[in-house]
Write an enzyme that holds these catalytic residues in place. Sequence first.
Site, PDB file in Angstrom:
ATOM      1  N   ALA A  26      -0.031   9.071  28.359  1.00  0.00           N
ATOM      2  CA  ALA A  26      -0.804  10.312  28.440  1.00  0.00           C
ATOM      3  C   ALA A  26      -0.633  11.055  27.117  1.00  0.00           C
ATOM      4  CB  ALA A  26      -0.320  11.177  29.603  1.00  0.00           C
ATOM      5  N   TRP A  29      -0.614  14.095  26.305  1.00  0.00           N
ATOM      6  CA  TRP A  29       0.181  15.327  26.339  1.00  0.00           C
ATOM      7  C   TRP A  29       1.678  15.051  26.557  1.00  0.00           C
ATOM      8  CZ3 TRP A  29       2.816  15.198  30.803  1.00  0.00           C
ATOM      9  CH2 TRP A  29       2.246  14.533  31.894  1.00  0.00           C
ATOM     10  N   CYS A  30       2.020  13.804  26.858  1.00  0.00           N
ATOM     11  CA  CYS A  30       3.398  13.459  27.224  1.00  0.00           C
ATOM     12  C   CYS A  30       4.286  13.328  25.983  1.00  0.00           C
ATOM     13  CB  CYS A  30       3.400  12.154  28.021  1.00  0.00           C
ATOM     14  SG  CYS A  30       5.030  11.425  28.264  1.00  0.00           S
ATOM     15  N   TYR A  31       5.430  13.996  26.010  1.00  0.00           N
ATOM     16  CA  TYR A  31       6.382  13.939  24.895  1.00  0.00           C
ATOM     17  C   TYR A  31       6.872  12.520  24.665  1.00  0.00           C
ATOM     18  CZ  TYR A  31      10.905  14.334  22.555  1.00  0.00           C
ATOM     19  OH  TYR A  31      11.977  14.165  21.701  1.00  0.00           O
TER      20      TYR A  31
END
Length: 381
Positions: free
Chosen positions: A167, A169-171
């Site tokens: 994803a 937005w995932c760190y």
Amino acid sequence: MISSSKLKSVDFYRKIPRDLTEASLSGAGLSIVAALAMVFLFGMELSSYLAVNTTTSVIVDRSSDGEFLRIDFNMSFPALSCEFASVDVSDVLGTNRLNITKTVRKYSIDRNLVPTGSEFHPGPIPILNKHGDDVEEDHVDGAFSLSSRNFDSFSHQYPVLVVNFYAPWCYWSNRLKPSWEKTAKIMRERYDPEMDGRILLGKVDCTEEVELCRRNHIQGYPSIRVFRKGSDIKENQGHHDHESYYGERDTESLVAAMETYVANIPKEAHALEDKSNKTVDPAKRPAPMASGCRIEGFVRVKRVPGSVVISARSGSHSFDPSQINVSHYVTQFSFGKRLSPRMLHEFIRLTPYLRGYHDRLAGQSYTVKHGEVNANVTVSP
């Protein structure tokens, strides 16, 4: 003929004529006081009825179980994967135990709560310090972008297809991205997809391909799956039979893992059906075959206020709360020692003398009114 005056003479309930009654100030004052008293009492009763009262009582546990209390449970989560389901315990004394596995077992289930295989062993999900390589942002993409339109064709074309479900937005996905792209580029140079064709590294953006990720039971990001040609789909209701990668996420470790996948595959394997590599890899575990999980077992907790929480947890994945559904069915949740069948029979026999009554619901026995008891529930003194 009897006259009306003669009939009135036999009246047992004679009334005083209204002309003989007289109103007085004392009577009026008494009436006003009585009316006010009734209104006041009605208001007090109404206020007492509407008020919310909290009553707290402390009961000393005098049972002989010692300092700890055993909690047995059996719960089914139709939409929470066993890959990330975590049993956590905490209390007011500062005890905080996360992802208890020693006394807990997990089984993959479908949405109808039917088990899809044996006990699920995902292995440890590491909290990694060395997640990826620090490289320039202008690196060249090496992984193929996959979608629902070409995913099946790629998975049937290459003996080994390794996919990074991520994803944006995932760190953790962003930490993995440089290593993954660099690894994909190295593998493309070593095993050209058109000339060699033994392995291909791909990627899927789960914010764009929601249904594809849901079909592969992706709940945490990033999730690395290994699909093998000819064995990625079983005849058993079409369940997926592939693997999850739990190893280190730096380029060196990823390249080494990819090399093991193609070690026993001949160069001409792209024209043959893959027999799959049977080498045991500790960084590799079977991927979940369904989206649900049944969790059963027990935990031992101190006899102080606390909580037992089952949720999605990982030290190296991110979760989209809108995609996590922890709705569940409770089959068993009991405290203390379990009743033996003989003790349960005796308790039911003595129920009439304990001012309770015995009832049956869904094939299980309950004693209600003064306690609720079944074969897995402790009877409190």
